[in-house]
Structure formats: structure tokens, C-alpha cells
Design an enzyme around this catalytic site. Sequence first.
Site, PDB file in Angstrom:
ATOM      1  N   ALA A 119       0.850  -1.194   0.000  1.00  0.00           N
ATOM      2  CA  ALA A 119       0.000   0.000   0.000  1.00  0.00           C
ATOM      3  C   ALA A 119       0.888   1.247   0.000  1.00  0.00           C
ATOM      4  CB  ALA A 119      -0.893   0.001   1.237  1.00  0.00           C
ATOM      5  N   LYS A 120       0.307   2.365  -0.260  1.00  0.00           N
ATOM      6  CA  LYS A 120       1.011   3.648  -0.120  1.00  0.00           C
ATOM      7  C   LYS A 120      -0.038   4.737   0.064  1.00  0.00           C
ATOM      8  CE  LYS A 120       5.313   5.025  -0.200  1.00  0.00           C
ATOM      9  NZ  LYS A 120       6.485   4.257   0.232  1.00  0.00           N
ATOM     10  N   GLY A 121       0.315   5.765   0.811  1.00  0.00           N
ATOM     11  CA  GLY A 121      -0.643   6.844   1.015  1.00  0.00           C
ATOM     12  C   GLY A 121       0.062   8.184   1.037  1.00  0.00           C
TER      13      GLY A 121
END
Length: 430
Positions: A119-121
Site C-alpha cells: 500500500a502507499k498513502g
Amino acid sequence: MIPLQNSVYKEPAPIVDRENPFESMMQRFDVAAHLLNLEPGVYEYLKTPVKQIVVSIPIAMDNGEIKVFEGYRVIHNDILGPSKGGIRYSPDVTLDEMKALAAWMTWKCAIMNIPFGGAKGGVRCDPSKLTMLQIEKITRRYTANLLEILGPDRDVPAPDMNTNEQIMAWIMDTYSMHMKRTETAVVTGKPLILGGSLGRKEATGRGCMMVTLAAMERAGLKPKETTVVVQGFGNVGSTTAMLLKEQGCKVVGISDIAGGYYNKKGIDLQRALEWITGNKTLAGFSGGESVSNEELLELPCDVLVPAAKEDQITRRNAAKIKAKIICEGANGPTTAKADPILQEMGILVVPDILANAGGVTVSYFEWVQDRIGYFWSLERVNRRLERMMKASFDAVYENATRYNVSLRIGAYILAIDKVAKTLKMRGIYA
Ligand code: NAD
């Protein structure tokens, strides 16, 4: 069951030097998918992020005015376990960039045999123009907006560009307040006092040093006879440089955003670190001959460690590189079009998804320690990190040899194959 054989997917797209990070990732993915003969449905599945969330973050500024920021969280894949990936605060954050970085996290975790997805945010904002209070408000509202997504068994963020352990502490606190209990394992990269892990800060540089040594061994280079140039003297670059020096290598070139320095006799790294503490950047450092960042990459050396930012080694300068080994401390420092040039020249490139995976590995250790409520010594953290980095390096190397491809494509093959096989065992729920 999903068949992985009898692929109708035949030809990878031609490689062009586009600098869109998602496309750059996909070009390597396509080559690996082709060699794996990946079934088209699985190809589509692994290419498409599971969730892409965009949230609005309204904040009351100090004068009462309301400003709205945009926040993102992309979960690329959660087949192997809860998704894992950093959160960055920057004016250039885009959904496309989040998608690429989230996919890289999936491959990194798969290569390292960590039971996490990717994931990445991020939040599109300029932290240099915000007060600490405003950053805290943004962080807490961003966390509250993602409550259904986050959780130790669902999605576990970590620090990335312009976010730090204080921000991770606010995420942990906001989540815990809503859950009505303290839940430290919801985020990693926390301060030690809040359930952080010893060795987390240096983990990426330490892992990078470990795989550099493994690559040197394969190339027949002994530390005492090896010269090293490192681009970027932040967390990853300075730690890798210091640790390689400790192993006996001679670091002859370093640089940061202000420029580089070359000293044939070896740079005094301790002095460089002290210089940065007093002056913020290396500008004016007198420990070597001044060179530009472009010249630095082309210096005579055995090992080059790009540990600053993406797109540094391109089709324009790849042929001028003199190093025998490139170990990618940064994410995406080499463009897809530079790959075949380096391979043709016989340069051994340890790809980013392996070389900088020490950070997520110790994040995994932090999550494990939080969940069992028992904290390890630094020596245990480093020993386990070393074991995992070496095992993954060997697995990537053997895979590359088996398929007769670069370590990068070998790493993608290893990762994609693992996720695809897990998907096959789990099946598609409908
Ligand atoms: P950092 O901010 O601590 O250091 C970055 C360094 O690069 C600084 O010395 C900066 O001056 C220098 N720099 C910036 N722009 C430059 C340019 N154009 N030319 C030369 N030098 C330049 O960041 P970091 O945490 O060390 O991260 C560096 C790279 O490693 C990034 O690509 C990051 O995504 C990647 N990475 C970091 C971690 C981690 O745990 N910190 C983990 C995985 C990957």
C-alpha cells in the site's frame, strides 16, 4: 482455480524512457509477466490496485480560515496479508505515484517473505509551509477518514517522505481513541517509547549494506579493495556509507541536494555528518573535490549507491557509469530504458525492491513485537534482518540465473510468481 500456464499474454510492451513511476514499474512487471507466462486474468488482477481511496481533509487554519487538502491511500494488493506502506506529505503527491509505490511495496514484501501486501498513502500539502499544529490536524483527520481501512490486520502505514515518528504517533493515537484501546501495531516507524523497534531507523541503510556485500561477494570484490560512491546523504545514503566503511570499503564520493564531493583517499564520513548537522547540507564541505550530482554518478568506483531520489540513472548517462555494481538504496533511481544499457555493460544492479527492503523488514519486526508485546534487543533485530536480506538476495540471484535475466527482472519474477501462486491457492471469491 486460476491456471498460471498456457498464457495468451505474449509480448511485453516496448520499453520507452517515460518517467511516470507507474509506467516505469509496469514495464518491468510486463517483462516478468511475459517470462512467467502469466495468465491474462492474473496479469490484470496483479496490475490493478485492490482499493484507491481519495479523502478530503478540511482543516481550520490558525486564523479560522478553512483549507481543504486531498489525501490518498492505495492498497495495491492484500493477498499475502495486511497491506503495508508509507505515507508521504508533499505538494507533488498524485494518485498515479501512489499506485506505483503501492505496487512496489507488494513486490518488496513478497521478495522478503513478509506476510504483508502493498500500500502507499499521502496528503498533497507542503509541510514546510505548515505549523506543527496544522500537520497534526491533517494527520488526525486523514487517519479518521481511513478508519475502516486501517488496522493491524488490515492496513498498516509507516513513515515516508516528510513524515516521521511523531506523525506515526498521532496516527496511532487517533486510531486508538476511536477503537477505545491502545493499538500500537496499527502503524510502524513509531517512537521507541510507543512500541517502536530498535534498529528501525537504520534498517534500510543496513539492509542496503548487506546486499551490497552479497553482490560484491558474487562479483569477487573484497571490501578492503572496494571503492564506493553514494548519492544522497540522508537516512539511507549516510547509513549505507558508514556501514560499508565499517566493513572495510573506501567511500570515495558522497553527495546531497547541494552537490557532491570526491576524494580518492576516502571521504571522512564522520566529518561529513558533523558538517550536515551544523550546516543542513554538504554545501561548503572541504573533505574532497567538489563535483556535480551528474558527475558523481560517473566517478570511477566499484560500487555506486544511488540513495537520493528516482530517475537518476537514465538512457542519457547509463553508458558513462564506471561502477561494477549499482545498489539501489532509493526507490526507482534507474529508468526502465537505462536497464538494458547497464545490463549490456555487465553492471550488476541490485534492484530497489530488494536493496531498500530492509526498512519494511524491520517494520514487520516492529509489528510482530507490538503484537506479542515483547521487545527484541538490537542485536536480535540486526541478526534477523541479515538472515532475511541474505536469503532474499540469494533467491533473487538464483532466479535471475535460472531465467537468464537481470537481478531486477529476477526479483519481479520471484515476487509476481509468489503472489500469483498464493492467489491461485486462495482462488477468486465471487
Ligand atoms: P532523506 O530525506 O533522509 O535523504 C535524501 C537525501 O537525498 C538527502 O541527502 C538529500 O539532500 C538528497 N537529495 C535530494 N535530492 C537530491 C538530488 N537531486 N541529487 C542528489 N541528492 C539529492 O531520505 P531517505 O529516507 O534517505 O530516502 C532516500 C531514498 O530512499 C528515497 O528514494 C526513498 O524513497 C528511499 N527509501 C527510503 C527508506 C527509508 O526507510 N528511509 C526506505 C525505502 C526506500
